[in-house]
Write a protein that holds these residues in place. Structure first.
Motif, PDB file in Angstrom:
ATOM      1  N   GLU A 233       0.853  -1.195   0.000  1.00 53.21           N
ATOM      2  CA  GLU A 233       0.000   0.000   0.000  1.00 53.21           C
ATOM      3  C   GLU A 233       0.887   1.242   0.000  1.00 53.21           C
ATOM      4  O   GLU A 233       1.205   1.790   1.049  1.00 53.21           O
ATOM      5  N   PRO A 234       1.300   1.693  -1.183  1.00 54.26           N
ATOM      6  CA  PRO A 234       2.296   2.783  -1.273  1.00 54.26           C
ATOM      7  C   PRO A 234       1.899   4.069  -0.562  1.00 54.26           C
ATOM      8  O   PRO A 234       2.766   4.822  -0.133  1.00 54.26           O
ATOM      9  N   GLY A 235       0.622   4.330  -0.404  1.00 52.96           N
ATOM     10  CA  GLY A 235       0.208   5.567   0.237  1.00 52.96           C
ATOM     11  C   GLY A 235      -0.065   5.439   1.722  1.00 52.96           C
ATOM     12  O   GLY A 235      -0.666   6.328   2.313  1.00 52.96           O
ATOM     13  N   HIS A 236       0.373   4.358   2.343  1.00 46.80           N
ATOM     14  CA  HIS A 236       0.062   4.134   3.760  1.00 46.80           C
ATOM     15  C   HIS A 236       0.774   5.175   4.616  1.00 46.80           C
ATOM     16  O   HIS A 236       1.992   5.168   4.781  1.00 46.80           O
ATOM     17  N   ALA A 237      -0.003   6.091   5.205  1.00 41.73           N
ATOM     18  CA  ALA A 237       0.559   7.262   5.887  1.00 41.73           C
ATOM     19  C   ALA A 237       1.413   6.889   7.099  1.00 41.73           C
ATOM     20  O   ALA A 237       2.471   7.474   7.332  1.00 41.73           O
ATOM     21  N   ILE A 238       0.955   5.914   7.906  1.00 42.07           N
ATOM     22  CA  ILE A 238       1.692   5.558   9.116  1.00 42.07           C
ATOM     23  C   ILE A 238       3.021   4.905   8.746  1.00 42.07           C
ATOM     24  O   ILE A 238       4.063   5.186   9.350  1.00 42.07           O
ATOM     25  N   PHE A 268       4.925   7.919  -2.408  1.00 44.71           N
ATOM     26  CA  PHE A 268       5.370   8.160  -1.034  1.00 44.71           C
ATOM     27  C   PHE A 268       5.524   9.667  -0.826  1.00 44.71           C
ATOM     28  O   PHE A 268       6.572  10.256  -1.063  1.00 44.71           O
ATOM     29  N   THR A 269       4.460  10.340  -0.368  1.00 45.31           N
ATOM     30  CA  THR A 269       4.463  11.806  -0.271  1.00 45.31           C
ATOM     31  C   THR A 269       5.521  12.327   0.709  1.00 45.31           C
ATOM     32  O   THR A 269       6.111  13.383   0.485  1.00 45.31           O
ATOM     33  N   ALA A 288      12.469  22.585  -4.626  1.00 45.87           N
ATOM     34  CA  ALA A 288      11.595  22.255  -3.501  1.00 45.87           C
ATOM     35  C   ALA A 288      10.130  22.460  -3.881  1.00 45.87           C
ATOM     36  O   ALA A 288       9.266  21.642  -3.546  1.00 45.87           O
ATOM     37  N   ILE A 289       9.855  23.548  -4.592  1.00 48.37           N
ATOM     38  CA  ILE A 289       8.478  23.821  -5.025  1.00 48.37           C
ATOM     39  C   ILE A 289       7.971  22.700  -5.935  1.00 48.37           C
ATOM     40  O   ILE A 289       6.821  22.259  -5.830  1.00 48.37           O
ATOM     41  N   GLU A 290       8.850  22.221  -6.797  1.00 47.89           N
ATOM     42  CA  GLU A 290       8.472  21.109  -7.688  1.00 47.89           C
ATOM     43  C   GLU A 290       8.110  19.866  -6.873  1.00 47.89           C
ATOM     44  O   GLU A 290       7.154  19.140  -7.197  1.00 47.89           O
ATOM     45  N   ASP A 291       8.881  19.597  -5.805  1.00 44.82           N
ATOM     46  CA  ASP A 291       8.587  18.429  -4.979  1.00 44.82           C
ATOM     47  C   ASP A 291       7.274  18.591  -4.224  1.00 44.82           C
ATOM     48  O   ASP A 291       6.483  17.644  -4.118  1.00 44.82           O
ATOM     49  N   TYR A 292       7.013  19.777  -3.679  1.00 46.82           N
ATOM     50  CA  TYR A 292       5.730  19.998  -3.007  1.00 46.82           C
ATOM     51  C   TYR A 292       4.573  19.846  -3.990  1.00 46.82           C
ATOM     52  O   TYR A 292       3.517  19.294  -3.654  1.00 46.82           O
ATOM     53  N   SER A 293       4.769  20.313  -5.209  1.00 47.79           N
ATOM     54  CA  SER A 293       3.723  20.186  -6.235  1.00 47.79           C
ATOM     55  C   SER A 293       3.477  18.724  -6.576  1.00 47.79           C
ATOM     56  O   SER A 293       2.322  18.301  -6.758  1.00 47.79           O
ATOM     57  N   LEU A 296       1.484  17.214  -3.847  1.00 44.20           N
ATOM     58  CA  LEU A 296       0.092  17.656  -3.902  1.00 44.20           C
ATOM     59  C   LEU A 296      -0.694  16.947  -4.995  1.00 44.20           C
ATOM     60  O   LEU A 296      -1.912  16.780  -4.889  1.00 44.20           O
ATOM     61  N   GLN A 297      -0.029  16.540  -6.044  1.00 46.17           N
ATOM     62  CA  GLN A 297      -0.724  15.764  -7.076  1.00 46.17           C
ATOM     63  C   GLN A 297      -1.165  14.410  -6.519  1.00 46.17           C
ATOM     64  O   GLN A 297      -2.209  13.878  -6.904  1.00 46.17           O
ATOM     65  N   ILE A 298      -0.357  13.863  -5.591  1.00 47.00           N
ATOM     66  CA  ILE A 298      -0.703  12.586  -4.969  1.00 47.00           C
ATOM     67  C   ILE A 298      -1.774  12.786  -3.903  1.00 47.00           C
ATOM     68  O   ILE A 298      -2.717  12.006  -3.800  1.00 47.00           O
ATOM     69  N   ASP A 299      -1.620  13.841  -3.095  1.00 47.49           N
ATOM     70  CA  ASP A 299      -2.565  14.103  -2.006  1.00 47.49           C
ATOM     71  C   ASP A 299      -2.963  15.579  -2.017  1.00 47.49           C
ATOM     72  O   ASP A 299      -2.416  16.390  -1.276  1.00 47.49           O
ATOM     73  N   PRO A 300      -3.941  15.930  -2.855  1.00 47.66           N
ATOM     74  CA  PRO A 300      -4.327  17.344  -2.995  1.00 47.66           C
ATOM     75  C   PRO A 300      -5.098  17.898  -1.803  1.00 47.66           C
ATOM     76  O   PRO A 300      -5.405  19.085  -1.767  1.00 47.66           O
TER      77      PRO A 300
END
Length: 318
Positions: A233-238, A268-269, A288-293, A296-300
């Motif tokens: 589960e690639p998006g698993h926050a914990i 992996f945000t 850095a802005i590119e990475d934050y963007s 955000l595409q993964i978790d808007p």
């Protein structure tokens, strides 16, 4: 009527009915009628439950049980409704009545154990879950909510939800959570391992075991569990949070490490966020802005990402 006046015959029938009731015997036709009506009401209550009209369902189930005081399904469904309406003590009582009526009702035993976990009655929950394991197999669909610390130092709680089809795996996971809550992490690791063996494709079981490994100081085993959870589960926050935290703690991560993590886990945000921080330190504000963007595409819906990107825009003079 062979000469018997109709009024006398009716009086005789009424007297016979009264004698049956006085003697404690309900006429079969009344019992059958009550049974049919209670079944009809039960079906109506399930429809109300399916549409989340719990107050309505509760009233219908109360009538169902009034008609048939030994209605096992009525008590079971009323317990579920009471859980949904926040009456945990009432739900616990109804599950106990179900088990008095039918000691083999596994779903009721499981729900009672789960509710005791929810009420922090961990020792009683463990006894109940162990008992359920002896009651044979079941195809129960179990849905549960849990609060798990994000790391072994913080105390920040995060709520997760999992749906599984194998009740045995779920029971072992709950046992692990009980032991974890009591800080008996050796027993927790053993229980989570049973859950993983029964259902190796469930990321939450691996994460829970990883958290107990952390509490025991077994960081290498914890990292393996978090990595394996992210494979599932690639998006698993914990798992994301704790894996990054452990890498940061060990000082093993530089910007190239984050490149590798992102290549392996593109959803992996946390990796994007941490790489952005490295870039900001080195003066690469637009990187850095590119990475934050990208994060955000993964978790808007993550407000922190917008705040961080806004700060980066400000640092860039924009």
């Amino acid at each position: 009527m062979n000469g018997v006046p109709i009024g006398t015959f009716i009086s005789f029938l009424l007297l016979l009915g009264n004698l049956c009731i006085v003697s404690g015997q309900v006429p079969e036709r009344i019992y059958a009628s009550n049974h049919r009506e209670s079944q009809r009401l039960l079906a109506l209550s399930k429809e109300s439950m399916a549409n989340k009209r719990y107050a309505e369902a509760l009233q219908i189930l109360n009538r169902t049980i009034q008609l048939k005081s030994d209605h096992t399904e009525g008590y079971f469904n009323r317990a579920i409704v009471k859980e949904h309406t926040g009456d945990a003590d009432g739900a616990l009582t109804d599950y106990q009545i179900v088990l008095l009526l039918d000691s083999t009702y596994r779903e009721a035993a499981f729900n009672r154990a789960r509710l005791r976990y929810k009420l922090a009655q961990y020792q009683q929950a463990i006894v109940d879950f162990r008992k359920v394991l002896t009651m044979g197999s079941s195809g129960t669909q179990a849905v549960y909510f849990k609060g798990t610390p994000l790391n072994n130092e913080g105390g920040v709680a995060m709520e997760g939800i999992t749906t599984i089809t194998g009740i045995e795996a779920d029971i072992y996971n709950y046992l692990g959570l009980c032991y974890q809550a009591m800080e008996e992490n050796d027993s927790a690791v053993s229980a989570f391992s049973e859950a993983v063996a029964l259902m190796p494709g469930e990321a939450n079981f691996l994460v829970n075991r990883g958290l107990s490994h952390l509490a025991l100081g077994n960081r290498k085993q914890a990292i393996v569990d978090f990595k394996n959870a992210l494979e599932l589960e690639p998006g698993h926050a914990i798992a994301q949070f704790n894996l990054t935290h452990e890498f940061e703690r060990s000082g093993a991560l530089d910007i190239n490490s984050y490149d590798e993590i992102i290549a392996e886990h593109p959803q992996f945000t946390s990796a994007y966020v941490n790489r952005a921080l490295h870039k900001l330190k080195s003066g690469d504000t637009m990187g850095a802005i590119e990475d934050y963007s990208a994060a955000l595409q993964i978790d808007p819906n993550d407000p922190v990402l917008y705040v961080n990107r806004a700060l980066a825009w400000g640092q860039a003079g924009k």
